[in-house]
Design an enzyme around this catalytic site. Structure first.
Site, short mmCIF file in Angstrom:
data_model
loop_
_atom_site.label_atom_id
_atom_site.label_comp_id
_atom_site.label_asym_id
_atom_site.label_seq_id
_atom_site.Cartn_x
_atom_site.Cartn_y
_atom_site.Cartn_z
CB THR A 120 -0.95 0.12 1.26
OG1 THR A 120 -1.57 1.07 1.31
CG2 THR A 120 -0.25 -0.17 2.57
CG ASP A 121 -1.39 4.74 -0.38
OD1 ASP A 121 -1.99 3.81 -0.07
OD2 ASP A 121 -1.76 5.82 0.03
CD GLU A 122 -3.23 3.92 4.62
OE1 GLU A 122 -2.98 4.07 5.61
OE2 GLU A 122 -4.27 3.73 4.19
CE1 TYR A 155 -3.61 -2.08 5.64
CE2 TYR A 155 -3.54 0.08 5.02
CZ TYR A 155 -3.55 -1.18 4.60
OH TYR A 155 -3.60 -1.25 3.11
CE LYS A 162 -0.92 -4.55 2.68
NZ LYS A 162 -1.22 -5.64 1.99
#
Length: 351
Positions: free
Chosen positions: A146-148, A171, A175
Site C-alpha cells: 500500500t501507499d501508506e 495497519y 503492510k
C-alpha cells in the site's frame, strides 16, 4: 463500474492454461481482479479466502463473467494465520501465478487491535510465501502492499518505490512488514516476488464504509457527509485530505501488465494519475447524482490518530514501461456512481 465482457483467446497449441491462485479473492479488489482476468485470459483460478468482514462470495457470484466461467474457478476456505497444510496444498495445486491480496486493511480497526493486523498481514504473508516455495511452476508472486507504508507525503511530493518506509499506524506497519518478508523471500529463496503499491481504489461492490458508497448514501438521503480535514484552533477549515484515485479495473489492468513485464525483486507504484481531495470527490459524486452535498468537516487527528492527511505515489516507473490506465477517471467515477443508483444494485449501499 462493469466493463463489457470480452471472449478470451486460447493460446496456440495444446498447452494447458495457466493456473492462478488469488488470496483474498472475495474481497473488493480481489474480485475485480478475478473479473478482469476471466475476461482477458484463458487461465484457471483458485480463490482462497476466509470470508470475514472483507470477504463476500456474493461479490464473486455477482460479476457477469462468473456464470459462464464457473468451470475455471475453484474456491478454498482458509485463514492464512494458519500455515497451508498438506491437504490444502494439494487442493491449491501448483500455480503459475500467486496474487496475494488477502489482508486486514482498516486503519481504525488496526488501532484497536494491532496484533490482529500483525497476524493477518505479516504472519499470513509468511504462510503463503512458504507455500509458494513448494510451487515448482511459479513464475510470479504479486505481493500487494500500500501507499501508506511511506507515511504522509508533503505537498508537492510523490513517493517513489525505493523511498524509506515511515508507517504511521499499525495497519501500515503491518503492510511494511509484509513487504519486507516478500523481498526477503526473493533474496533468500529466489521466489519471483513482485511488490505493488496502490492507493484509494474505488469501484462497484465496495464496502459501504468507504468514501464513495458512503457519500452516495449521504447525498441520496440529504444527510451530512463527514469529511476528514485539518481544523485550526478556532475549528475553521485549513485543509482537506487528498489522495490519488484509481478504479479497480485499472488496477487489475496494471497487475496483468506486471505479470508479463514486472521483474522479481522490484516494486511498482500503481496509481491513476489523478489527485483529488476527499471534498472534491464528494462534490463530483453529488454532481453526478444531481443533489446537494452537505459536508461536515471533522478534525481527522482528533478522531483518527495515526491517519495521514495526504498520500501520493510517483507512478512514472510503470508508466515508462508502457502501462497506463485503460479508463479515464471521470468516466470510471460516473459509471461507478450510476451503477450504484440502479435499483438492482442498491443493496450494495447497505451495511
Amino acid at each position: 463500474m462493469q466493463r463489457k465482457i470480452e471472449k478470451s483467446s486460447k493460446p496456440k497449441g495444446e498447452k494447458p492454461p495457466k493456473k492462478v491462485l488469488i488470496t483474498g479473492a472475495a474481497g473488493f479488489i480481489g474480485h475485480h481482479l478475478l473479473d478482469y482476468l476471466l475476461q482477458k485470459t484463458d487461465w484457471d483460478f483458485v480463490l482462497l479466502d476466509r470470508l470475514d468482514v472483507s470477504g463476500n462470495l456474493d461479490r464473486v457470484r455477482d460479476i457477469p463473467s462468473y456464470e459462464a466461467n464457473r468451470h475455471r474457478i475453484q474456491f478454498e476456505w482458509h485463514d492464512l494465520k494458519a500455515p497451508v497444510n498438506d491437504s490444502l496444498a494439494k487442493r491449491l495445486g501448483n500455480p503459475h501465478y500467486i496474487l496475494h491480496l488477502a489482508a486486514s486493511s482498516h486503519v481504525d480497526r488496526s488501532i484497536e487491535d494491532p496484533m490482529l493486523f500483525a497476524m493477518d498481514n505479516v504472519v499470513g504473508t509468511v504462510n503463503i510465501l512458504n507455500f509458494a516455495r513448494t510451487c515448482s511452476n511459479l513464475e510470479k508472486f504479486i505481493n500487494f502492499s500500500t501507499d501508506e507504508v511511506f507515511g504522509p507525503a508533503p505537498e508537492g511530493h510523490a513517493h517513489k518505490e525505493d523511498e524509506p518506509h515511515r508507517p504511521s499506524n499499525p495497519y501500515s506497519a503491518s503492510k511494511s512488514g509484509q513487504e519486507a518478508f516478500g523481498y526477503a523471500f526473493f533474496v533468500t529463496y529466489g521466489l519471483p516476488v513482485v511488490t505493488t503499491h496502490t492507493m484509494n481504489n474505488f469501484g462497484i461492490r465496495q464496502h459501504p464504509e468507504k468514501l464513495l458508497p458512503k457519500t452516495i448514501c449521504s447525498v441520496l438521503n440529504g444527510t451530512p457527509m463527514p469529511i476528514f480535514a485539518k481544523l485550526n484552533a478556532k475549528r475553521k477549515l485549513e485543509a482537506v485530505g487528498s489522495r490519488y484515485w484509481i478504479n479497480c479495473w485499472n488496477t487489475s489492468s496494471a497487475v496483468h501488465f506486471l505479470l508479463e513485464h514486472g521483474s522479481p525483486g522490484e516494486s511498482y507504484n500503481i496509481i491513476g494519475f489523478d489527485e483529488f481531495t476527499n471534498l472534491e470527490i464528494a462534490e463530483k459524486i453529488a454532481k453526478i447524482i444531481g443533489k446537494k452535498l452537505i459536508p461536515k468537516f471533522v478534525d481527522f487527528h482528533a478522531v483518527r490518530p495515526g491517519h495521514d492527511r495526504r498520500y501520493a505515489l510517483d507512478g512514472s516507473k510503470i508508466k515508462k514501461m508502457g502501462w497506463k490506465p485503460e479508463i479515464p477517471f471521470d468516466t470510471s467515477l460516473r459509471d461507478t456512481v450510476e451503477w450504484y443508483l440502479e435499483p438492482k444494485n442498491r443493496h450494495w449501499l447497505n451495511d
